[in-house]
Motif scaffolding. Structure first.
Motif, PDB file in Angstrom:
ATOM      1  N   LEU A 190       0.628  -1.198   0.051  1.00 16.40           N
ATOM      2  CA  LEU A 190       0.156   0.036  -0.016  1.00 16.40           C
ATOM      3  C   LEU A 190       0.876   1.276  -0.047  1.00 16.40           C
ATOM      4  CD1 LEU A 190      -2.772  -0.798   2.609  1.00 16.40           C
ATOM      5  CD2 LEU A 190      -2.681  -1.674   0.041  1.00 16.40           C
ATOM      6  N   VAL A 191       0.705   2.136  -0.683  1.00 20.48           N
ATOM      7  CA  VAL A 191       1.121   3.473  -0.763  1.00 20.48           C
ATOM      8  C   VAL A 191       0.453   4.649   0.081  1.00 20.48           C
ATOM      9  CG1 VAL A 191       2.281   5.327  -2.165  1.00 20.48           C
ATOM     10  CG2 VAL A 191       2.357   2.896  -2.987  1.00 20.48           C
ATOM     11  N   LEU A 192       0.815   4.853   1.170  1.00 24.74           N
ATOM     12  CA  LEU A 192       0.212   5.841   2.017  1.00 24.74           C
ATOM     13  C   LEU A 192       0.862   7.214   2.387  1.00 24.74           C
ATOM     14  CD1 LEU A 192      -0.974   3.292   4.779  1.00 24.74           C
ATOM     15  CD2 LEU A 192      -2.190   3.936   2.628  1.00 24.74           C
ATOM     16  N   PRO A 193       0.042   8.303   2.603  1.00 24.56           N
ATOM     17  CA  PRO A 193       0.686   9.492   2.980  1.00 24.56           C
ATOM     18  C   PRO A 193       1.621   9.360   4.137  1.00 24.56           C
ATOM     19  CG  PRO A 193      -1.569   9.878   2.486  1.00 24.56           C
ATOM     20  CD  PRO A 193      -1.272   8.381   2.559  1.00 24.56           C
ATOM     21  N   ALA A 194       2.861   9.947   3.996  1.00 23.45           N
ATOM     22  CA  ALA A 194       3.747   9.677   5.189  1.00 23.45           C
ATOM     23  C   ALA A 194       3.203  10.411   6.319  1.00 23.45           C
ATOM     24  CB  ALA A 194       5.060  10.417   4.787  1.00 23.45           C
ATOM     25  N   ALA A 195       2.262  11.480   6.124  1.00 24.00           N
ATOM     26  CA  ALA A 195       1.964  12.262   7.299  1.00 24.00           C
ATOM     27  C   ALA A 195       0.783  11.550   8.172  1.00 24.00           C
ATOM     28  CB  ALA A 195       1.081  13.609   6.940  1.00 24.00           C
ATOM     29  N   LEU A 196       0.265  10.571   7.516  1.00 19.67           N
ATOM     30  CA  LEU A 196      -0.533   9.649   7.940  1.00 19.67           C
ATOM     31  C   LEU A 196      -0.193   8.572   9.006  1.00 19.67           C
ATOM     32  CD1 LEU A 196      -3.780   8.995   8.091  1.00 19.67           C
ATOM     33  CD2 LEU A 196      -3.160   7.104   6.273  1.00 19.67           C
ATOM     34  N   LEU A 197       1.254   8.078   8.812  1.00 21.42           N
ATOM     35  CA  LEU A 197       2.123   7.348   9.674  1.00 21.42           C
ATOM     36  C   LEU A 197       3.022   7.918  10.491  1.00 21.42           C
ATOM     37  CD1 LEU A 197       2.490   4.550   6.801  1.00 21.42           C
ATOM     38  CD2 LEU A 197       0.792   4.639   8.572  1.00 21.42           C
ATOM     39  N   GLY A 198       3.625   9.038  10.350  1.00 23.64           N
ATOM     40  CA  GLY A 198       4.539   9.719  11.203  1.00 23.64           C
ATOM     41  C   GLY A 198       6.025   9.198  11.303  1.00 23.64           C
ATOM     42  N   ARG A 240       5.600 -13.424   9.818  1.00 20.19           N
ATOM     43  CA  ARG A 240       6.019 -12.495   9.286  1.00 20.19           C
ATOM     44  C   ARG A 240       5.924 -11.107   9.668  1.00 20.19           C
ATOM     45  NH1 ARG A 240       4.217 -11.026   4.971  1.00 20.19           N
ATOM     46  NH2 ARG A 240       6.278 -10.892   3.910  1.00 20.19           N
ATOM     47  N   THR A 241       6.526  -9.874   8.977  1.00 20.80           N
ATOM     48  CA  THR A 241       6.632  -8.575   9.364  1.00 20.80           C
ATOM     49  C   THR A 241       6.171  -7.936   7.967  1.00 20.80           C
ATOM     50  OG1 THR A 241       8.967  -8.130   8.630  1.00 20.80           O
ATOM     51  CG2 THR A 241       8.644  -8.867  10.850  1.00 20.80           C
ATOM     52  N   VAL A 242       5.605  -6.720   8.060  1.00 27.55           N
ATOM     53  CA  VAL A 242       5.646  -5.654   7.257  1.00 27.55           C
ATOM     54  C   VAL A 242       6.451  -4.445   7.480  1.00 27.55           C
ATOM     55  CG1 VAL A 242       3.329  -6.424   6.638  1.00 27.55           C
ATOM     56  CG2 VAL A 242       3.800  -4.458   8.088  1.00 27.55           C
ATOM     57  N   SER A 243       7.009  -3.758   6.235  1.00 30.78           N
ATOM     58  CA  SER A 243       7.972  -2.793   6.671  1.00 30.78           C
ATOM     59  C   SER A 243       7.368  -1.604   6.097  1.00 30.78           C
ATOM     60  CB  SER A 243       9.128  -2.773   5.584  1.00 30.78           C
ATOM     61  OG  SER A 243       9.729  -4.191   5.847  1.00 30.78           O
ATOM     62  N   VAL A 244       7.522  -0.291   6.767  1.00 32.64           N
ATOM     63  CA  VAL A 244       6.800   0.876   6.590  1.00 32.64           C
ATOM     64  C   VAL A 244       7.998   1.791   6.148  1.00 32.64           C
ATOM     65  CG1 VAL A 244       5.642   2.776   7.536  1.00 32.64           C
ATOM     66  CG2 VAL A 244       5.092   0.407   8.238  1.00 32.64           C
ATOM     67  N   VAL A 245       8.191   2.081   4.884  1.00 35.13           N
ATOM     68  CA  VAL A 245       9.683   2.816   4.128  1.00 35.13           C
ATOM     69  C   VAL A 245       9.048   4.060   3.799  1.00 35.13           C
ATOM     70  CG1 VAL A 245      11.614   2.397   2.744  1.00 35.13           C
ATOM     71  CG2 VAL A 245      10.565   0.554   3.781  1.00 35.13           C
ATOM     72  N   ARG A 246       9.523   5.130   4.307  1.00 35.13           N
ATOM     73  CA  ARG A 246       9.351   6.206   3.817  1.00 35.13           C
ATOM     74  C   ARG A 246      10.053   6.713   2.484  1.00 35.13           C
ATOM     75  NH1 ARG A 246       8.074  11.674   7.484  1.00 35.13           N
ATOM     76  NH2 ARG A 246       7.747  13.157   5.679  1.00 35.13           N
ATOM     77  N   THR A 285     -11.119   1.754   5.748  1.00 37.14           N
ATOM     78  CA  THR A 285     -10.963   2.277   4.427  1.00 37.14           C
ATOM     79  C   THR A 285      -9.562   2.887   3.958  1.00 37.14           C
ATOM     80  OG1 THR A 285     -12.072   4.337   5.117  1.00 37.14           O
ATOM     81  CG2 THR A 285     -13.432   2.490   4.481  1.00 37.14           C
ATOM     82  N   ALA A 286      -8.848   3.204   4.815  1.00 39.32           N
ATOM     83  CA  ALA A 286      -7.651   4.002   4.598  1.00 39.32           C
ATOM     84  C   ALA A 286      -6.698   3.315   3.347  1.00 39.32           C
ATOM     85  CB  ALA A 286      -6.605   4.074   5.769  1.00 39.32           C
ATOM     86  N   GLY A 287      -6.598   2.082   3.291  1.00 36.91           N
ATOM     87  CA  GLY A 287      -5.737   1.695   2.330  1.00 36.91           C
ATOM     88  C   GLY A 287      -6.482   1.461   1.057  1.00 36.91           C
TER      89      GLY A 287
END
Length: 220
Positions: free
Chosen positions: A98-106, A120-126, A171-173
């Protein structure tokens, strides 16, 4: 918290990397053909194989001691079209982000989050104003040429995010961009097929075929 780490070495521009590899090969004497297609590859005889290459200007016939099939998830299709036997089947695994706004995750740095219910893990890469969140791993049947991101993929990624962050609505994603890709791996155990985004694996296999000499086409 049991531990943490910070890394800086996992970012690459895949298009520039491909061009750099081709340029390096050309500097060492390789002949690089753009928009060329290998139509047939002969059986291994007299120390090598013969390949028929189709180009914009016609056809070329090449003789080589080793032929490398580096066509990724299309490797099985290539073997079939080229008339080569392929005893090892590939199972194109799907990874979805998923491609999300960085401001949403911080987050200012990349973060790996455990997924509830599996190992497993998921990565959050800015990346600038966006964050790429993933990846899933599944062997669900689908078109290799057009991998899609389904609702199960979205739910899987959001479950990992909300378990740790608790900031995203269901519904964010679905309102944001999604992307998916295929990777070639060895066939998964039967029990893992079709079980969803977190039940794939990345097994590999190495073999040397024995068609007419046993050399000239190792498989990975």
């Amino acid at each position: 918290m049991g531990g943490a780490y910070l890394f800086h070495d996992l970012r690459a521009d895949d298009a520039r990397l491909t061009l750099a590899v081709l340029a390096s090969a050309a500097e060492r004497g390789a002949r690089v053909l753009n928009h060329a297609r290998c139509r047939t590859v002969s059986a291994y005889t007299q120390g090598g194989r013969t390949a028929e290459i189709e180009t914009d200007g016609g056809r070329l016939t090449l003789r080589a001691a080793v032929v490398v099939n580096a066509t990724g998830v299309w490797a099985g299709r290539f073997l079939q079209e080229a008339g080569l036997p392929g005893r090892t089947q590939l199972a194109p695994a799907k990874g979805a982000h998923l491609v999300l706004p960085a401001a949403l995750l911080g987050n200012d740095v990349a973060v790996s989050l455990p997924v509830p219910g599996d190992r497993r893990t998921v990565s959050v890469v800015r990346q600038g104003p966006f964050c790429f969140v993933g990846s899933t791993d599944s062997h669900e049947p689908a078109d290799v040429d057009a991998p899609g991101v389904g609702e199960r993929d979205v739910d899987y990624v959001l479950r990992a995010l909300n378990r740790r962050l608790g900031r995203l609505s269901p519904t964010a994603g679905r309102r944001r961009c999604r992307r998916a890709q295929r990777r070639p791996v060895a066939p998964p155990p039967h029990r893992a097929r079709g079980r969803g985004p977190g039940h794939g694996d990345r097994r590999q296999a190495h073999h040397l075929p024995r068609d007419g000499g046993g050399h000239g086409r190792p498989g990975l």
